[in-house]
Design a protein around this motif. Structure first.
Motif, short mmCIF file in Angstrom:
data_model
loop_
_atom_site.label_atom_id
_atom_site.label_comp_id
_atom_site.label_asym_id
_atom_site.label_seq_id
_atom_site.Cartn_x
_atom_site.Cartn_y
_atom_site.Cartn_z
N THR A 124 0.64 -1.21 0.18
CA THR A 124 -0.08 -0.15 0.02
C THR A 124 0.86 1.21 -0.04
O THR A 124 0.63 2.08 -0.73
CB THR A 124 -0.84 -0.09 1.31
N THR A 125 1.79 1.29 0.87
CA THR A 125 2.93 2.55 0.79
C THR A 125 3.55 2.62 -0.42
O THR A 125 3.46 3.67 -0.93
CB THR A 125 3.83 2.44 1.92
N ASP A 126 4.06 1.58 -1.11
CA ASP A 126 4.62 1.74 -2.23
C ASP A 126 3.66 2.17 -3.55
O ASP A 126 4.06 3.06 -4.21
CB ASP A 126 5.23 0.41 -2.80
N ARG A 127 2.50 1.61 -3.42
CA ARG A 127 1.48 2.14 -4.21
C ARG A 127 1.09 3.49 -4.09
O ARG A 127 1.15 4.53 -5.06
CB ARG A 127 0.17 1.41 -4.27
N LEU A 128 1.16 4.22 -3.07
CA LEU A 128 0.73 5.47 -2.64
C LEU A 128 1.98 6.38 -3.16
O LEU A 128 1.58 7.32 -3.75
CB LEU A 128 0.61 5.66 -1.17
N CYS A 129 3.16 5.94 -2.72
CA CYS A 129 4.24 6.73 -3.20
C CYS A 129 4.57 6.81 -4.73
O CYS A 129 4.91 7.80 -5.15
CB CYS A 129 5.46 6.06 -2.65
N SER A 130 4.03 5.80 -5.37
CA SER A 130 4.38 5.73 -6.57
C SER A 130 3.13 6.23 -7.60
O SER A 130 3.39 6.69 -8.68
CB SER A 130 4.28 4.03 -7.17
N GLU A 131 1.93 6.05 -7.12
CA GLU A 131 0.66 6.50 -7.82
C GLU A 131 0.36 7.77 -7.51
O GLU A 131 -0.51 8.36 -8.32
CB GLU A 131 -0.44 5.46 -7.79
#
Length: 151
Positions: A121-128
């Motif tokens: 979730t954190t990676d998605r938030l950071c990336s998207e």
């Protein structure tokens, strides 16, 4: 004793130590994530030691491999010049670095599936986040959704 290494070098050693990997083990993990064969023998371990010491920064070829090995995105370890230093902001607010926070989570009764979901979730938030339409971001802030689909 202060650590004068660059933040990315400290992050490399912290990520490796958090997994309780030796330098040879992290190189084996790098090989598993590499798109093509990496140099054999002890040369990669020597190279890892140079990176971890901050003596030399990994090339653009190795940066995404390192990030994938640690389950994150390249810019999380090797920020682009001029970008905000998120880890410094976290330390200023909480007094803890990201890995300290993760260690605390791992010491609790939170299971690995929860930690994996949090990481994804954190990676998605950071990336998207930078690419989401404004209306969708507004919906996140109003409803508290995390990366929900359209609706």
């Amino acid at each position: 004793m202060s650590d004068e290494r660059p933040a990315w070098a400290r992050r490399l050693s912290s990520e490796r130590e958090a997994r309780q990997w030796s330098q040879a083990e992290v190189v084996a993990a790098l090989r598993a994530h590499a798109p093509k064969p990496l140099p054999e023998g002890s040369s990669m371990v020597r190279q890892w030691k140079r990176w971890e010491s901050g003596e030399v920064m990994p090339s653009d070829f190795y940066k995404p491999i390192i990030a994938a090995t640690f389950g994150t995105v390249t810019h999380a370890i090797f920020p682009v010049a001029g970008q905000r230093d998120g880890n410094a902001e976290i330390v200023a607010v909480s007094g803890m670095e990201t890995l300290d926070i993760i260690s605390r989570l791992q010491a609790s009764d939170v299971d690995n599936a929860t930690l994996d979901a949090l990481r994804i979730t954190t990676d998605r938030l950071c990336s998207e986040y930078p690419y989401l339409p404004g209306a969708q971001l507004l919906r996140f802030s109003v409803r508290g959704d995390v990366m929900a689909g359209p609706g």
